[in-house]
Scaffold this motif. Structure first.
Motif, PDB file in Angstrom:
ATOM      1  N   UNK B  50     -63.214 -14.785  85.055  1.00  0.00           N
ATOM      2  CA  UNK B  50     -62.278 -13.663  85.121  1.00  0.00           C
ATOM      3  C   UNK B  50     -62.457 -12.769  83.902  1.00  0.00           C
ATOM      4  N   UNK B  56     -60.243  -4.881  80.985  1.00  0.00           N
ATOM      5  CA  UNK B  56     -59.066  -4.569  80.180  1.00  0.00           C
ATOM      6  C   UNK B  56     -59.039  -5.554  79.020  1.00  0.00           C
ATOM      7  N   UNK B 103     -57.159 -10.107  81.175  1.00  0.00           N
ATOM      8  CA  UNK B 103     -56.715 -10.635  82.454  1.00  0.00           C
ATOM      9  C   UNK B 103     -56.792 -12.158  82.514  1.00  0.00           C
ATOM     10  N   UNK B 126     -47.993  -8.998  79.424  1.00  0.00           N
ATOM     11  CA  UNK B 126     -49.196  -8.694  78.657  1.00  0.00           C
ATOM     12  C   UNK B 126     -48.946  -7.652  77.577  1.00  0.00           C
TER      13      UNK B 126
END
Lengths: 65, 787
Positions: B50, B56, B103, B126
């Motif tokens: 991931x 990001x 993520x 987050x």
């Protein structure tokens, strides 16, 4: 133009519905965190598989003194 | 350069797992390797997939493997103070996690319930790096914290102050409601306004006007309240802010709109004015949102509250949270643990690193009777301490208290927009007066008043008020993605006036830890010198030993040899017999049967990018100064290497002296990472905290860099200068549009239609000008940090 007396109240009603919906969602906290849910949906809900590697748990367990 | 498989840090000397024989997965440190293994062992290796696909990113630092105890989290008084019951009546605690990254971190944290039986649910925010975790009825928070720590996220339990927390949430929601209602009002009004401009027949036009007024009222009386409030506050303080002319226009708009409706005149400016309220609220909301990313000073506890302490109770020791320590308690502090309170040593001899408190990098010897301070780190041996002062009473507590009040007292500047607002308001009032007088001399009082009011409405400085927040939002959001988190919107304007940069040494310009600088083998000993080091220093936690071991492992494959008669003399060195030979490591030398076989020297290395950063700053005509609490020769060596001028090196500075120096220099940035810099940081014109500081309260600085080192400082100054250029350009553009509307009002062809054209066009021009930015600004903001 005869349709205006029907269409205009309808437009206003529709607008009011959206405003009410917006107020409801805001009060429910739907807009509190705008970043995380956008990412969360990208992740699978798949259960994680436990893989057994040759490494023993003891060797790597940092809690073990 | 290679990047660490786990944390993406650049690697100087890669290390590899034993299982990874092809050396495909390099790591920067043992901490990251450990976490990598833990993650794989639990079958969570999807994390790395991931992470690879995620673009990001937030920068983070290598994982520190620190032995931490969390048992204090199960103490009833701790649970009562730090946890709460959520809506489903589950025990819930919030943790601020260090090292939230991308993520993949979200995935990992939210998988907690699947591999940790204590956890019921886990949610991560987050933006704030805050995890909300609820446990099952028999679940323990200590297990949760331990697991988070194992995964490489250092957990800090947050004391949820229910009232301020809820208050902030409510305020945030209220603001959103205001924006939403303004948007809905503006959108609907536009529908009818366009029909009117297009020439709706009079009977319909009247109905449309009534509908417009109905939609406009909530916008003026609910959504626009922040403008009235700030305008009123400004007037009360006998100053003018940009909100004064805005509020004036809005009020005039309402009065005129309602008056015209009642007298049957079709004109109103509701379409332009409601759109303006919507745009302004939106731009301010976004700016606010970006600044409040991460933690605010309110959320932070004292940094040393992260670990539990062993308190003597009868003949045994119990784990408690430092919060519950009292004077007179006896505590045991192990090696490499932070001392949680001021006190005297009762038993034991050790070395103390007080760099966090004083900036001094060399460890200090302490023995029974010595005074120790909280916030310092016990390096080598276990010691027993009798607690004298805790929390706010302790030396570090006092410093942090001063820091806290320092943040509050920070001088505010009147930003450019509000400075202009003064002249703008005066000009608009004079012009309307002039217009009234001119029209009155040519016609009726009624027509003159109408024109004057119209001028007040159409000169509403909408674009002007948008200019700054829009530009800042763009700059701040881009720079936060690059790891420069700006907490305060004044900072950008302040930064453009900077003439001096004060740098802390340890941990800012340097790595903040000892590394082997030179290593010479004079005579080949009987066995591998690296194996001798690793075997002999195996049990030593002295910084020299740590540096040597790290060095030895990277140099050659080492084997573990059996050591007999091992002795460690604190402050001197280690001794032991291997295969019948007597080895000794002391004073930068390695001895074999009293004969020197190798020499080494240690140094806190300068970061590779420090020199360039200093050079860049100097080329911008910024005075670069190093102020450090460390000894003269060390400071001078490092400062010279960094390229700092001789007259700008200051050593042996106490936190108080640093503060005095900062206060003498009005336009300065202070860059630092330790509690010893905190006071100076809190009072400096602009404060920058860099990553790597143990003290998370420093993240309340104006700017927090999520990368270690000072390489971003020149960028920050350029960004601020370029951003100010864009703001100035925007202000000039919007002033031009205002001139245009004044001209139109005097020439007599102003109407709701011209206003409805000029206002959006001017806002759009400002928006485009903001997006275009400047060449330099775009180049810096686009520079990619992470692949």
């Amino acid at each position: 133009m005869e349709v205006l007396p029907i269409v205009i109240p309808l437009a206003i009603l529709l607008a009011l519905c959206f405003i009410a919906g917006f107020i409801w969602m805001t009060m429910k906290g739907q807009y509190d965190d705008l970043e995380t849910p956008a990412m969360r949906m990208l992740l699978d809900q798949k259960e994680i598989k436990k893989t057994t590697k040759e490494i023993t748990e003891d060797k790597l367990d940092p809690n073990k003194d | 350069m290679n990047r660490c498989t786990h944390c993406d840090e650049d690697i100087l000397i890669p290390i590899f797992s034993d299982l990874d024989s092809d050396h495909k997965e390099p790591f920067c440190c043992n901490g990251c390797l450990t976490v990598f293994n833990v993650i794989n062992m639990k079958g969570l290796n999807q994390y790395y997939e991931i992470k690879k696909s995620s673009d990001i990113f937030k920068r983070r630092s290598p994982v520190e493997t620190k032995h931490q105890r969390f048992a204090y989290m199960d103490a009833p008084e701790f649970v009562a103070e730090y946890s709460y019951l959520n809506l489903k009546k589950q025990r819930t605690m919030e943790f601020y996690l260090e090292g939230i990254h991308c993520l993949a971190c979200l995935w990992l944290i939210e998988k907690l319930p699947e591999f940790l039986s204590d956890v019921e649910t886990a949610r991560l925010d987050m933006q704030k790096s805050v995890a909300t975790i609820s446990v099952k009825s028999e679940g323990r928070f200590s297990n949760v914290a331990r697991e988070l720590n194992n995964l490489g996220y250092k957990p800090h339990p947050l004391k949820r102050n229910q009232s301020t927390h809820d208050f902030r949430k409510k305020e945030d929601r209220k603001m959103l409601l205001k924006i939403g209602i303004a948007g809905a009002g503006a959108g609907n009004i536009m529908l009818y306004a366009v029909s009117n401009y297009a020439g709706a027949p009079e009977n319909l036009s009247k109905i449309f006007n009534v509908i417009s007024v109905v939609f406009a009222m909530p916008v003026f009386f609910y959504s626009a309240t922040p403008f009235y409030q700030t305008a009123w506050n400004a007037l009360k303080n006998k100053t003018l802010s940009i909100d004064v002319p805005i509020a004036m226009s809005l009020i005039m708009g309402v009065i005129m709109g309602i008056y015209n409706l009642m007298t049957g005149v079709p004109d109103n400016y509701f379409d332009s004015l409601t759109a303006l309220v919507f745009l302004l609220l939106l731009s301010r909301y976004f700016l606010n949102k970006i600044q409040n990313d991460g933690l605010t000073a309110n959320d932070l506890n004292f940094f040393y509250e992260g670990n539990s302490v062993l308190k003597k109770e009868g003949n045994s020791f119990i784990e408690i949270h430092p919060q519950f320590l009292r004077a007179g308690d006896v505590i045991k502090v192990g090696s490499n643990e932070m001392i949680p309170a001021d006190g005297k040593i009762l038993e034991g001899e050790s070395l103390i690193n007080s760099s966090l408190l004083t900036g001094e990098s060399r460890p200090e010897n302490v023995k029974a009777g010595s005074e120790v301070f909280s916030g310092t780190i016990n390096l080598t041996n276990e010691i027993l301490i009798s607690v004298e002062k805790t929390k706010e009473e302790s030396r570090i507590g006092k410093i942090l208290k001063a820091v806290e009040s320092g943040w509050l007292q920070k001088s505010h500047i009147v930003d450019l927009t509000n400075m202009i607002a003064k002249y703008f308001t005066a000009a608009v009032l004079i012009l309307s007066g002039a217009l009234f007088a001119y029209m009155y001399s040519h016609g009726t009082a009624h027509a003159a008043l109408d024109k004057a009011l119209t001028l007040l409405i159409v000169t509403c400085p909408c674009a002007m008020a948008l200019a700054t927040p829009m530009t800042l939002t763009r700059t701040l959001s881009r720079s936060s993605r690059k790891g420069m988190i700006v907490k305060n919107n004044e900072v950008i304007e302040k930064l453009s006036h900077i003439d001096t940069v004060f740098l802390d040494k340890t941990g800012t310009v340097t790595y903040g830890m000892l590394k082997v600088d030179t290593f010479n083998v004079l005579k080949q000993p009987q066995m591998s010198v690296y194996s001798i080091i690793t075997s002999l220093e195996k049990y030593s936690t002295h910084p020299v030993a740590t540096a040597l071991k790290e060095f030895a492992v990277t140099m050659d494959k080492t084997s573990d040899l059996e050591v007999k008669n091992y002795i460690e003399v604190p402050g001197i060195g280690v001794k032991g017999e291997i295969n019948g030979y007597l080895y000794e490591i002391r004073n930068g030398k390695i001895f074999e049967n009293d004969e020197v076989v190798a020499k080494f020297s240690l140094l806190d290395h300068i970061r590779p990018d420090s020199h360039d950063a200093v050079k860049n700053l100097q080329s911008m005509n910024v005075n670069v100064t190093m102020i450090s609490g460390d000894q003269k020769e060390i400071v001078e060596a490092i400062a010279t290497e960094a390229g700092i001028k001789k007259e700008n090196m200051y050593s042996d500075m106490s936190p108080e002296q640093k503060l005095a120096m900062i206060e003498k220099t009005p336009h300065s940035i202070m860059v630092g990472d330790g509690a010893n810099d905190a006071m100076a940081l809190s009072r400096s014109y602009v404060s920058v905290a860099v990553l790597g500081s143990l003290d998370i309260s420093l993240r309340a600085a104006d700017i927090y860099l999520t990368t270690a080192g000072i390489s971003h400082i020149p960028d920050l100054i350029t960004i601020s200068k370029e951003t100010m250029k864009v703001i100035k350009r925007n202000l000039i553009l919007s002033a031009l549009y205002n001139l245009l509307s004044v001209y139109a009002a005097f020439a007599g062809f102003i109407s709701p239609l011209t206003a409805a054209i000029i206002m959006p066009v001017s806002s759009l021009t400002v928006l485009i000008s903001t997006l275009i930015g400047t060449k330099k600004l775009n180049r810096i903001l686009a520079k990619k940090e992470i692949k």
